[in-house]
Design a protein around this motif. Structure first.
Motif, PDB file in Angstrom:
ATOM      1  N   MET A  49      29.041  17.418  38.814  1.00  0.00           N
ATOM      2  CA  MET A  49      28.585  17.555  40.232  1.00  0.00           C
ATOM      3  C   MET A  49      29.235  19.255  40.385  1.00  0.00           C
ATOM      4  N   PRO A  50      28.611  19.997  40.933  1.00  0.00           N
ATOM      5  CA  PRO A  50      29.139  21.553  41.152  1.00  0.00           C
ATOM      6  C   PRO A  50      30.105  21.259  42.343  1.00  0.00           C
ATOM      7  N   LYS A  51      31.351  22.157  42.318  1.00  0.00           N
ATOM      8  CA  LYS A  51      32.318  21.896  43.458  1.00  0.00           C
ATOM      9  C   LYS A  51      31.692  22.714  44.748  1.00  0.00           C
ATOM     10  N   LYS A  52      31.845  21.914  45.857  1.00  0.00           N
ATOM     11  CA  LYS A  52      31.077  22.448  47.261  1.00  0.00           C
ATOM     12  C   LYS A  52      31.844  23.596  47.554  1.00  0.00           C
ATOM     13  N   ILE A  53      30.941  24.706  48.176  1.00  0.00           N
ATOM     14  CA  ILE A  53      31.986  25.944  48.492  1.00  0.00           C
ATOM     15  C   ILE A  53      31.789  25.954  49.964  1.00  0.00           C
ATOM     16  N   PRO A  54      33.155  26.003  50.609  1.00  0.00           N
ATOM     17  CA  PRO A  54      33.213  26.018  51.907  1.00  0.00           C
ATOM     18  C   PRO A  54      32.578  27.320  52.695  1.00  0.00           C
ATOM     19  N   MET A  55      31.677  26.929  53.575  1.00  0.00           N
ATOM     20  CA  MET A  55      30.855  27.891  54.269  1.00  0.00           C
ATOM     21  C   MET A  55      31.322  28.208  55.698  1.00  0.00           C
ATOM     22  N   ARG A  56      31.425  29.500  56.350  1.00  0.00           N
ATOM     23  CA  ARG A  56      31.761  29.500  57.621  1.00  0.00           C
ATOM     24  C   ARG A  56      30.914  30.635  58.059  1.00  0.00           C
ATOM     25  N   LYS A  57      30.517  30.620  59.591  1.00  0.00           N
ATOM     26  CA  LYS A  57      29.950  31.589  60.178  1.00  0.00           C
ATOM     27  C   LYS A  57      30.406  32.820  60.736  1.00  0.00           C
ATOM     28  N   CYS A  58      30.184  34.018  60.481  1.00  0.00           N
ATOM     29  CA  CYS A  58      30.835  35.148  61.138  1.00  0.00           C
ATOM     30  C   CYS A  58      30.551  35.103  62.471  1.00  0.00           C
ATOM     31  N   VAL A  59      31.672  35.277  63.527  1.00  0.00           N
ATOM     32  CA  VAL A  59      31.324  35.502  64.967  1.00  0.00           C
ATOM     33  C   VAL A  59      30.925  36.631  65.524  1.00  0.00           C
ATOM     34  N   GLY A  60      30.710  37.705  64.455  1.00  0.00           N
ATOM     35  CA  GLY A  60      30.095  39.001  64.705  1.00  0.00           C
ATOM     36  C   GLY A  60      28.728  38.862  64.576  1.00  0.00           C
ATOM     37  N   CYS A  61      28.402  38.965  63.300  1.00  0.00           N
ATOM     38  CA  CYS A  61      26.849  38.950  62.948  1.00  0.00           C
ATOM     39  C   CYS A  61      26.218  37.819  62.846  1.00  0.00           C
ATOM     40  N   GLY A  62      26.865  36.471  63.002  1.00  0.00           N
ATOM     41  CA  GLY A  62      26.302  35.219  63.009  1.00  0.00           C
ATOM     42  C   GLY A  62      25.814  34.597  61.527  1.00  0.00           C
ATOM     43  N   GLU A  63      26.015  35.413  60.510  1.00  0.00           N
ATOM     44  CA  GLU A  63      25.642  35.112  59.241  1.00  0.00           C
ATOM     45  C   GLU A  63      26.618  34.034  58.629  1.00  0.00           C
ATOM     46  N   MET A  64      26.037  33.137  57.817  1.00  0.00           N
ATOM     47  CA  MET A  64      26.894  32.212  57.037  1.00  0.00           C
ATOM     48  C   MET A  64      27.201  32.688  55.983  1.00  0.00           C
ATOM     49  N   LYS A  65      28.534  32.734  55.607  1.00  0.00           N
ATOM     50  CA  LYS A  65      29.071  33.290  54.196  1.00  0.00           C
ATOM     51  C   LYS A  65      30.081  32.343  53.528  1.00  0.00           C
ATOM     52  N   GLU A  66      30.318  32.622  52.372  1.00  0.00           N
ATOM     53  CA  GLU A  66      31.531  31.764  51.841  1.00  0.00           C
ATOM     54  C   GLU A  66      32.841  32.139  52.386  1.00  0.00           C
ATOM     55  N   LYS A  67      33.663  31.175  52.880  1.00  0.00           N
ATOM     56  CA  LYS A  67      34.910  31.318  53.501  1.00  0.00           C
ATOM     57  C   LYS A  67      35.732  32.357  52.905  1.00  0.00           C
ATOM     58  N   LYS A  68      35.737  32.408  51.627  1.00  0.00           N
ATOM     59  CA  LYS A  68      36.827  33.392  51.071  1.00  0.00           C
ATOM     60  C   LYS A  68      36.226  34.913  51.296  1.00  0.00           C
ATOM     61  N   GLU A  69      35.027  35.187  51.490  1.00  0.00           N
ATOM     62  CA  GLU A  69      34.480  36.331  52.034  1.00  0.00           C
ATOM     63  C   GLU A  69      34.909  36.825  53.346  1.00  0.00           C
ATOM     64  N   LEU A  70      35.258  35.958  54.189  1.00  0.00           N
ATOM     65  CA  LEU A  70      35.490  36.183  55.694  1.00  0.00           C
ATOM     66  C   LEU A  70      36.991  36.364  55.944  1.00  0.00           C
ATOM     67  N   ILE A  71      37.417  37.028  56.821  1.00  0.00           N
ATOM     68  CA  ILE A  71      38.718  37.066  57.437  1.00  0.00           C
ATOM     69  C   ILE A  71      39.046  35.957  58.876  1.00  0.00           C
ATOM     70  N   ARG A  72      40.066  35.277  58.571  1.00  0.00           N
ATOM     71  CA  ARG A  72      40.150  34.375  59.875  1.00  0.00           C
ATOM     72  C   ARG A  72      41.015  35.113  60.600  1.00  0.00           C
ATOM     73  N   VAL A  73      40.655  35.058  62.042  1.00  0.00           N
ATOM     74  CA  VAL A  73      41.510  35.352  63.298  1.00  0.00           C
ATOM     75  C   VAL A  73      41.824  34.363  64.015  1.00  0.00           C
ATOM     76  N   ILE A  74      43.203  34.301  64.043  1.00  0.00           N
ATOM     77  CA  ILE A  74      43.684  32.846  64.685  1.00  0.00           C
ATOM     78  C   ILE A  74      44.618  33.216  66.000  1.00  0.00           C
ATOM     79  N   LYS A  75      44.412  31.935  66.892  1.00  0.00           N
ATOM     80  CA  LYS A  75      45.308  32.023  67.860  1.00  0.00           C
ATOM     81  C   LYS A  75      46.224  30.908  67.642  1.00  0.00           C
ATOM     82  N   THR A  76      47.587  31.232  67.716  1.00  0.00           N
ATOM     83  CA  THR A  76      48.665  30.424  67.349  1.00  0.00           C
ATOM     84  C   THR A  76      48.958  29.461  68.552  1.00  0.00           C
ATOM     85  N   PRO A  77      49.650  28.303  68.301  1.00  0.00           N
ATOM     86  CA  PRO A  77      50.268  27.606  69.561  1.00  0.00           C
ATOM     87  C   PRO A  77      50.842  28.309  70.465  1.00  0.00           C
ATOM     88  N   GLU A  78      51.565  29.327  70.007  1.00  0.00           N
ATOM     89  CA  GLU A  78      52.420  30.209  70.935  1.00  0.00           C
ATOM     90  C   GLU A  78      51.420  31.444  71.607  1.00  0.00           C
TER      91      GLU A  78
END
Length: 85
Positions: free
Chosen positions: A1-30
């Motif tokens: 069984m092939p390994k599942k590739i995590p997909m995420r949606k870009c909040v800019g263009c709305g395209e679904m892409k592989e997680k590793k192709e995207l950059i994560r912007v976070i809001k820390t607990p602080e």
């Protein structure tokens, strides 16, 4: 069984892409807004394509603010845009 590739949606263009192709912007607990280069930092995350244009779109359409559930100061926007080049 092939390994599942995590997909995420870009909040800019709305395209679904592989997680590793995207950059994560976070809001820390602080309530700091940062680029998460590791993809593992603690906090609420939103994903954006690895280019400044998509980031600008995400800011303009308020997709980033909605995902992070907070207003993003202009200086932070400029800093992240500079980091993306």
């Amino acid at each position: 069984m092939p390994k599942k590739i995590p997909m995420r949606k870009c909040v800019g263009c709305g395209e679904m892409k592989e997680k590793k192709e995207l950059i994560r912007v976070i809001k820390t607990p602080e309530d700091e807004i940062l680029l998460d280069t590791t993809g593992r930092a603690n906090g609420r995350g939103a994903y954006v394509c690895n280019n400044a244009e998509c980031f600008r779109k995400a800011v303009k359409n308020k997709g980033l603010e909605r995902s992070l559930k907070s207003r993003i100061p202009d200086d932070v926007t400029l800093r992240i845009e500079k980091e993306l080049g």
